[in-house]
Enzyme design. Sequence first.
Site, PDB file in Angstrom:
ATOM      1  CG  ASP A  21      49.956 -21.391  35.038  1.00 40.97           C
ATOM      2  OD1 ASP A  21      50.410 -21.480  34.950  1.00 40.97           O
ATOM      3  OD2 ASP A  21      49.393 -19.907  34.487  1.00 40.97           O
ATOM      4  CG  HIS A  79      45.456 -15.955  28.971  1.00 40.08           C
ATOM      5  ND1 HIS A  79      43.888 -15.847  29.074  1.00 40.08           N
ATOM      6  CD2 HIS A  79      45.625 -16.395  29.003  1.00 40.08           C
ATOM      7  CE1 HIS A  79      43.736 -17.667  28.810  1.00 40.08           C
ATOM      8  NE2 HIS A  79      45.013 -18.130  28.737  1.00 40.08           N
TER       9      HIS A  79
END
Length: 271
Positions: free
Chosen positions: A67, A138
């Site tokens: 990410d 997450h």
Amino acid sequence: MEVIIEPTAKEVGIMGANIITEHILRKPALVLGLATGSTPLITYNELVRKHQDGGLDFSKVVTFNLDEYLGLPPTHPQSYAHFMNENLFDHINIDRQNIHVPSGLALDPHGYCESYEEDIKRSGGIDLQLLGIGRDGHIGFNEPGSSLGSRTRVKTLTRETVQDNATFFRNESEVPRFAITMGAGTITQARRILLLASGASKAEAVAATVEGPVSASVTASVLQLHPDVILIADEEAASKLERRAYYRWIQENKSQVNGVISRQIRERLGM
Ligand code: F6R
């Protein structure tokens, strides 16, 4: 999921580095998925040490990061590209062309996300994906509620994540609200997944990931459906696992499995 419990974060990090090293030695052109954050720091230090002292060769390794914040240039001190350079890439002999960190400056972020998926596919797919886990379960920036089949995309960060990250920026208004992240579906296409967790703040997320229902509310729980996941947790992060004793028992008996199988083969062949 194979659950390995180690005494402290240090052992977790070193074992993570050892597993990555074994993979590189077996396949020098390994396609390696990488994460940022505090959890993999010990692993990256150890990989740098193995390169500098032991000649571990990264020249053919291909990497894909999970990410990046949308809007941050790679030179920004809080960008994940900067983090990776500082903590790993600047200290090993990786070919810069083999490094993939999502671009926070893509002019067409949605098209860019599709091309990131294409790049992963073109490289032959990720062999080993390193992951940390958030306190809310997450993985990548797949915040609770993310689709478990999601692909690389632009994700809106939760208010909590923005607030948590404010400490790293001058003030909350500077914290990016969006990120590009591999999806849960992208992550679970990796052939093998190595999830590291340390510290008491991760205990609930780890328990929900391993023993809870598979749910978009804890995106890491999707890893229960993957055939080859290794979770290495320290005592604190493992403290809320109900079946801790069984996971330890499995590890204690692991070395005997091969002995039992070869004895059976010998007996069958009358040797
Ligand atoms: C980072 C990432 C995140 C982190 C997670 C845990 O690239 O994908 O999912 O792994 O937020 O962060 P730390 O390790 O800082 O607790």
